[in-house]
Design a protein around this motif. Structure first.
Motif, PDB file in Angstrom:
ATOM      1  N   SER A   6      29.533  47.608  47.983  1.00 48.71           N
ATOM      2  CA  SER A   6      30.232  46.525  47.610  1.00 48.71           C
ATOM      3  C   SER A   6      31.439  46.566  48.569  1.00 48.71           C
ATOM      4  O   SER A   6      32.135  47.344  48.886  1.00 48.71           O
ATOM      5  N   GLY A   7      32.216  45.210  48.855  1.00 47.12           N
ATOM      6  CA  GLY A   7      33.121  45.256  49.692  1.00 47.12           C
ATOM      7  C   GLY A   7      32.891  45.468  51.012  1.00 47.12           C
ATOM      8  O   GLY A   7      33.707  46.109  51.776  1.00 47.12           O
ATOM      9  N   GLY A   8      31.565  45.561  51.451  1.00 49.45           N
ATOM     10  CA  GLY A   8      31.124  46.062  52.681  1.00 49.45           C
ATOM     11  C   GLY A   8      31.276  45.186  53.923  1.00 49.45           C
ATOM     12  O   GLY A   8      31.054  45.672  55.076  1.00 49.45           O
ATOM     13  N   THR A   9      32.074  44.199  53.732  1.00 50.91           N
ATOM     14  CA  THR A   9      32.448  43.331  54.964  1.00 50.91           C
ATOM     15  C   THR A   9      34.028  43.484  55.108  1.00 50.91           C
ATOM     16  O   THR A   9      34.701  42.761  56.211  1.00 50.91           O
ATOM     17  N   GLY A  10      34.745  44.221  54.117  1.00 51.28           N
ATOM     18  CA  GLY A  10      35.938  44.586  54.644  1.00 51.28           C
ATOM     19  C   GLY A  10      36.194  45.635  55.770  1.00 51.28           C
ATOM     20  O   GLY A  10      35.322  46.335  55.957  1.00 51.28           O
ATOM     21  N   LYS A  11      37.420  46.209  56.143  1.00 53.04           N
ATOM     22  CA  LYS A  11      37.725  47.062  57.076  1.00 53.04           C
ATOM     23  C   LYS A  11      37.188  48.295  56.648  1.00 53.04           C
ATOM     24  O   LYS A  11      36.292  49.168  57.563  1.00 53.04           O
ATOM     25  N   LEU A  12      37.521  48.742  55.498  1.00 56.41           N
ATOM     26  CA  LEU A  12      36.668  50.101  55.171  1.00 56.41           C
ATOM     27  C   LEU A  12      35.218  49.968  54.897  1.00 56.41           C
ATOM     28  O   LEU A  12      34.496  50.869  55.255  1.00 56.41           O
ATOM     29  N   GLY A  13      34.987  48.918  54.202  1.00 50.03           N
ATOM     30  CA  GLY A  13      33.532  48.969  53.631  1.00 50.03           C
ATOM     31  C   GLY A  13      32.664  48.655  55.014  1.00 50.03           C
ATOM     32  O   GLY A  13      31.547  49.588  54.973  1.00 50.03           O
ATOM     33  N   ALA A  14      33.197  47.769  55.737  1.00 48.19           N
ATOM     34  CA  ALA A  14      32.218  47.927  57.045  1.00 48.19           C
ATOM     35  C   ALA A  14      32.164  49.243  57.624  1.00 48.19           C
ATOM     36  O   ALA A  14      30.855  49.585  58.447  1.00 48.19           O
ATOM     37  N   ALA A  63      33.621  49.569  47.258  1.00 43.38           N
ATOM     38  CA  ALA A  63      34.825  49.559  47.690  1.00 43.38           C
ATOM     39  C   ALA A  63      35.304  48.082  47.946  1.00 43.38           C
ATOM     40  O   ALA A  63      36.279  47.918  48.525  1.00 43.38           O
ATOM     41  N   ALA A  64      34.813  47.104  46.938  1.00 46.72           N
ATOM     42  CA  ALA A  64      35.496  45.987  46.710  1.00 46.72           C
ATOM     43  C   ALA A  64      37.067  46.032  46.280  1.00 46.72           C
ATOM     44  O   ALA A  64      36.947  46.925  45.329  1.00 46.72           O
ATOM     45  N   ALA A  65      37.947  45.268  46.397  1.00 45.25           N
ATOM     46  CA  ALA A  65      39.074  45.389  45.980  1.00 45.25           C
ATOM     47  C   ALA A  65      39.867  43.955  46.102  1.00 45.25           C
ATOM     48  O   ALA A  65      39.227  43.248  46.911  1.00 45.25           O
ATOM     49  N   GLY A  66      40.876  43.698  45.174  1.00 51.44           N
ATOM     50  CA  GLY A  66      41.586  42.543  45.559  1.00 51.44           C
ATOM     51  C   GLY A  66      42.996  42.726  45.131  1.00 51.44           C
ATOM     52  O   GLY A  66      43.429  43.749  44.437  1.00 51.44           O
ATOM     53  N   GLY A  67      43.893  41.515  45.462  1.00 49.94           N
ATOM     54  CA  GLY A  67      45.222  41.792  44.770  1.00 49.94           C
ATOM     55  C   GLY A  67      46.017  42.532  45.474  1.00 49.94           C
ATOM     56  O   GLY A  67      47.347  42.998  44.861  1.00 49.94           O
ATOM     57  N   PHE A  68      45.909  43.004  46.880  1.00 50.64           N
ATOM     58  CA  PHE A  68      46.597  43.889  47.595  1.00 50.64           C
ATOM     59  C   PHE A  68      47.948  43.002  48.050  1.00 50.64           C
ATOM     60  O   PHE A  68      47.835  42.895  49.490  1.00 50.64           O
ATOM     61  N   VAL A  69      48.927  42.440  47.526  1.00 50.20           N
ATOM     62  CA  VAL A  69      49.671  41.699  47.830  1.00 50.20           C
ATOM     63  C   VAL A  69      51.160  41.952  47.216  1.00 50.20           C
ATOM     64  O   VAL A  69      51.176  42.297  46.262  1.00 50.20           O
ATOM     65  N   PRO A  70      52.155  42.415  48.297  1.00 50.42           N
ATOM     66  CA  PRO A  70      53.394  42.608  47.699  1.00 50.42           C
ATOM     67  C   PRO A  70      54.211  41.622  46.981  1.00 50.42           C
ATOM     68  O   PRO A  70      54.265  40.368  47.214  1.00 50.42           O
TER      69      PRO A  70
END
Length: 219
Positions: A6-14, A63-70
């Motif tokens: 999951s989250g497999g299209t993001g930097k880490l997931g890919a 690996a899916a995640a969200g909300g990483f905003v300062p």
């Protein structure tokens, strides 16, 4: 060997998906278009999609995640808080729940992609820290809930796959004096997928950031 990332299209997931494929795994690398992990129905849909393509499941990487905003603590909205917890904690929970019967059948593995933010207080990322801490606890809780058939482990990255131009600043956060790469995290996933006597534990891949006695930066 069949894996869902999951989250497999993001930097880490890919990077994780690519490394698994190189190691001989069949992989479904699912991005947000494959299912909204902020809902249990979306999580089930994602797992059903992977099963239809793979015919079974031996490894789940959350690996899916969200909300990483300062954001200053006082300014965090309910929507931003929900976004941080959505795919990260709620998604990890319900994707694993949907995948559990199939992982039990194959005596498979779940890998949570955590974050050192689960173990450090970053005021400007309060919701993210809380969501990652919840996910890290799920690593331990689900390791007990799914034992002995399924192992559940975590990988907690530090400064890896950082934004261009941020390398020098982020390198100062580590005791090794350099940033890592997404493939460092992928290598840890591959190791844990084969570490048959490891469960309920997390491997920190942070260049020694957690060893720092003072915080160089908020994130």
């Amino acid at each position: 060997m069949r894996a869902l990332v999951s989250g497999g299209t993001g930097k880490l997931g890919a990077a994780i998906a690519a490394r698994l494929r190189a190691e001989g795994w069949q992989v479904v690398a699912a991005g947000s278009a494959a299912g909204d992990l902020r809902s249990a129905a979306g999580a089930r849909s994602l797992v059903e999609h992977a099963l239809a393509e793979l015919g079974g499941l031996d490894l789940l990487v959350n690996a899916a995640a969200g909300g990483f905003v300062p954001r200053p603590f006082e300014s965090v909205s309910e929507a931003e808080f929900d976004d941080a917890f959505g795919a990260t904690a709620k998604g990890s929970f319900f994707v694993t729940q949907a995948a559990a019967p199939h992982l039990r059948s194959s005596r498979g593995v779940v890998v949570m992609i955590e974050d050192v933010a689960a173990y450090q207080p970053w005021p400007s990322f309060a919701a993210h820290c809380a969501a990652k801490a919840a996910q890290a606890m799920l690593t331990r809780v689900l390791a007990r809930a799914l034992a002995p058939e399924v192992r559940v482990v975590g990988v907690a990255p530090g400064p890896v796959a950082v934004e261009h131009g941020q390398e020098e600043r982020r390198a100062r956060e580590t005791v090794l004096g350099r940033v890592g790469a997404a493939d460092d995290v992928a290598g840890a996933v591959v190791f844990l997928a084969g570490a048959s006597f490891v469960t309920g534990a997390s491997l920190v891949v942070d260049g020694g950031r957690l060893l720092q006695t003072t915080s160089v930066a908020d994130a």
